[in-house]
Structure formats: C-alpha cells, structure tokens
Design a protein around this motif. Structure first.
Motif, PDB file in Angstrom:
ATOM      1  N   THR A   8       0.828  -1.210   0.000  1.00  0.00           N
ATOM      2  CA  THR A   8       0.000   0.000   0.000  1.00  0.00           C
ATOM      3  C   THR A   8       0.858   1.255   0.000  1.00  0.00           C
ATOM      4  N   ILE A   9       1.935   1.255   0.774  1.00  0.00           N
ATOM      5  CA  ILE A   9       2.861   2.395   0.806  1.00  0.00           C
ATOM      6  C   ILE A   9       3.414   2.658  -0.587  1.00  0.00           C
ATOM      7  N   VAL A  10       3.862   1.599  -1.265  1.00  0.00           N
ATOM      8  CA  VAL A  10       4.440   1.742  -2.603  1.00  0.00           C
ATOM      9  C   VAL A  10       3.385   2.215  -3.599  1.00  0.00           C
ATOM     10  N   LYS A  11       2.208   1.608  -3.575  1.00  0.00           N
ATOM     11  CA  LYS A  11       1.141   2.019  -4.497  1.00  0.00           C
ATOM     12  C   LYS A  11       0.786   3.485  -4.286  1.00  0.00           C
ATOM     13  N   ASN A  12       0.633   3.889  -3.031  1.00  0.00           N
ATOM     14  CA  ASN A  12       0.279   5.278  -2.741  1.00  0.00           C
ATOM     15  C   ASN A  12       1.372   6.247  -3.181  1.00  0.00           C
ATOM     16  N   PHE A  13       2.633   5.833  -3.036  1.00  0.00           N
ATOM     17  CA  PHE A  13       3.742   6.670  -3.502  1.00  0.00           C
ATOM     18  C   PHE A  13       3.610   6.950  -4.996  1.00  0.00           C
ATOM     19  N   TYR A  14       3.467   5.906  -5.803  1.00  0.00           N
ATOM     20  CA  TYR A  14       3.373   6.108  -7.252  1.00  0.00           C
ATOM     21  C   TYR A  14       2.112   6.877  -7.630  1.00  0.00           C
ATOM     22  N   ASP A  15       0.994   6.567  -6.995  1.00  0.00           N
ATOM     23  CA  ASP A  15      -0.253   7.271  -7.310  1.00  0.00           C
ATOM     24  C   ASP A  15      -0.146   8.756  -6.995  1.00  0.00           C
ATOM     25  N   ILE A  23       4.861  16.309  -5.919  1.00  0.00           N
ATOM     26  CA  ILE A  23       6.254  16.083  -5.539  1.00  0.00           C
ATOM     27  C   ILE A  23       6.477  16.336  -4.053  1.00  0.00           C
ATOM     28  N   GLU A  24       5.771  17.311  -3.503  1.00  0.00           N
ATOM     29  CA  GLU A  24       5.948  17.631  -2.086  1.00  0.00           C
ATOM     30  C   GLU A  24       5.568  16.466  -1.176  1.00  0.00           C
ATOM     31  N   SER A  25       4.777  15.527  -1.683  1.00  0.00           N
ATOM     32  CA  SER A  25       4.354  14.365  -0.890  1.00  0.00           C
ATOM     33  C   SER A  25       5.459  13.330  -0.707  1.00  0.00           C
ATOM     34  N   ILE A  26       6.567  13.488  -1.398  1.00  0.00           N
ATOM     35  CA  ILE A  26       7.671  12.530  -1.271  1.00  0.00           C
ATOM     36  C   ILE A  26       8.062  12.355   0.192  1.00  0.00           C
ATOM     37  N   GLU A  27       8.019  13.423   0.956  1.00  0.00           N
ATOM     38  CA  GLU A  27       8.409  13.368   2.364  1.00  0.00           C
ATOM     39  C   GLU A  27       7.570  12.378   3.160  1.00  0.00           C
ATOM     40  N   LYS A  28       6.327  12.158   2.755  1.00  0.00           N
ATOM     41  CA  LYS A  28       5.452  11.195   3.436  1.00  0.00           C
ATOM     42  C   LYS A  28       5.891   9.759   3.191  1.00  0.00           C
ATOM     43  N   TYR A  29       6.585   9.510   2.070  1.00  0.00           N
ATOM     44  CA  TYR A  29       6.845   8.145   1.636  1.00  0.00           C
ATOM     45  C   TYR A  29       8.297   7.690   1.730  1.00  0.00           C
ATOM     46  N   ILE A 108      11.159  -1.304   2.566  1.00  0.00           N
ATOM     47  CA  ILE A 108      10.355  -0.519   3.484  1.00  0.00           C
ATOM     48  C   ILE A 108      10.954  -0.614   4.894  1.00  0.00           C
ATOM     49  N   ARG A 109      11.097   0.551   5.517  1.00  0.00           N
ATOM     50  CA  ARG A 109      11.568   0.632   6.899  1.00  0.00           C
ATOM     51  C   ARG A 109      10.750   1.703   7.623  1.00  0.00           C
ATOM     52  N   ASP A 110      10.176   1.358   8.751  1.00  0.00           N
ATOM     53  CA  ASP A 110       9.386   2.314   9.539  1.00  0.00           C
ATOM     54  C   ASP A 110       8.260   2.945   8.709  1.00  0.00           C
ATOM     55  N   ASN A 111       7.602   2.119   7.891  1.00  0.00           N
ATOM     56  CA  ASN A 111       6.469   2.549   7.063  1.00  0.00           C
ATOM     57  C   ASN A 111       6.827   3.572   5.994  1.00  0.00           C
ATOM     58  N   LYS A 112       8.111   3.582   5.588  1.00  0.00           N
ATOM     59  CA  LYS A 112       8.549   4.455   4.502  1.00  0.00           C
ATOM     60  C   LYS A 112       9.507   3.684   3.596  1.00  0.00           C
ATOM     61  N   ILE A 113       9.670   4.174   2.392  1.00  0.00           N
ATOM     62  CA  ILE A 113      10.601   3.565   1.436  1.00  0.00           C
ATOM     63  C   ILE A 113      11.999   4.066   1.790  1.00  0.00           C
ATOM     64  N   SER A 114      12.893   3.129   2.105  1.00  0.00           N
ATOM     65  CA  SER A 114      14.243   3.522   2.517  1.00  0.00           C
ATOM     66  C   SER A 114      15.284   3.291   1.418  1.00  0.00           C
ATOM     67  N   GLN A 115      14.962   2.390   0.502  1.00  0.00           N
ATOM     68  CA  GLN A 115      15.933   2.063  -0.539  1.00  0.00           C
ATOM     69  C   GLN A 115      15.194   1.518  -1.752  1.00  0.00           C
ATOM     70  N   THR A 116      15.720   1.841  -2.927  1.00  0.00           N
ATOM     71  CA  THR A 116      15.137   1.358  -4.181  1.00  0.00           C
ATOM     72  C   THR A 116      16.250   0.941  -5.122  1.00  0.00           C
ATOM     73  N   TRP A 117      16.014  -0.179  -5.780  1.00  0.00           N
ATOM     74  CA  TRP A 117      16.865  -0.620  -6.889  1.00  0.00           C
ATOM     75  C   TRP A 117      15.938  -0.699  -8.091  1.00  0.00           C
ATOM     76  N   ASP A 118      16.287  -0.036  -9.189  1.00  0.00           N
ATOM     77  CA  ASP A 118      15.405  -0.133 -10.352  1.00  0.00           C
ATOM     78  C   ASP A 118      16.173  -0.149 -11.660  1.00  0.00           C
ATOM     79  N   GLU A 119      15.498  -0.679 -12.659  1.00  0.00           N
ATOM     80  CA  GLU A 119      16.009  -0.762 -14.023  1.00  0.00           C
ATOM     81  C   GLU A 119      14.921  -0.239 -14.944  1.00  0.00           C
TER      82      GLU A 119
END
Length: 136
Positions: A8-15, A23-29, A108-119
């Motif tokens: 849900t955290i990840v889905k809400n981030f992208y949405d 963009i200002e919502s990044i701090e929430k995620y 995910i750490r502490d209900n936030k995205i802490s690290q991402t690996w992407d291609e």
C-alpha cells in the motif's frame, strides 16, 4: 509491518507523487536517508530526480503491472507513458508520446521507502524519441 501494508505504501507513492504530480508528498513516503541504486539521495535528491521525469514527460502516468511483496521488500514491474515535451538527459523535446517499462525493488523501513533498486528500459525510450543523449 505486513506485506499488504508495504504494498500500500508503494502504491500510494506512485499514485500520489507520480500520477497526481504531488512532488511535495515525497516526504510522506521516503526516509530521510533514502538510497536509490546505491546513491544516497535523501528526500531532496529524489525530489529532483522525480522533477526531471515530470518536466520531461507531460501527463506522465505510472501503472503497476506486476506487484509482489516479501518481508520488507516490494517488487513492481511498471509501465510509464507520457508526452516528451521537456528536455530529458540532453534530448530536446520531440513531442512524441513515449512509453517504457521498468522494474523496481523497494525496501520498506518504519512505514517508509528507505531504498530502491530499479532498471528502466531507456533504450526503448530513446528509440521512440529517435534521438540519444550525446556522450561526447
């Protein structure tokens, strides 16, 4: 943290951040010490990275096609679509509708995205533009 909560955290981030252009919502995620592909970006660094995409591709839309979770990790395979109306990696706007795919693993750490690996399929993206960044 449950796997469903992490998804849900990840889905809400992208949405919210990408599809709603908040963009200002990044701090929430994201955590303050957010890392992207090994680079310590933090919140402000990731805001700048997101701005590049939202500026280069008007009406950018992210769709999660495949969504998996295990422990503190969430994996998404995504499609992206937007009109190339701004500079992207040195390529001037082509006004072409561009679509590409990416795959990301998010920790995910502490209900936030802490690290991402992407291609990202940037080869396909640049082929659609008909232009490539100048590497000279």
């Amino acid at each position: 943290m449950s796997i469903e909560n992490n998804k849900t955290i990840v889905k809400n981030f992208y949405d919210e951040v990408i599809n709603e252009k908040k963009i200002e919502s990044i701090e929430k995620y994201l955590t303050d010490d957010f890392i992207h592909n090994g680079e310590k970006r933090g919140i402000e660094g990731q805001k700048e990275a997101v701005k590049i995409f939202l500026t280069a591709f008007s009406n950018l839309v992210n769709t999660i096609e495949i969504f998996l979770g295990e422990s503190d990790l969430v994996c998404v395979h995504e499609s992206w679509i937007g009109k190339h109306t701004g500079d992207f990696m040195g390529v001037a706007p082509t006004n072409k509708q561009i679509n590409w795919t990416s795959t990301a693993i998010l920790k995910i750490r502490d209900n936030k995205i802490s690290q991402t690996w992407d291609e990202n399929d940037f080869l396909g993206l640049f082929q659609q533009m008909g232009k490539y960044p100048d590497n000279s």
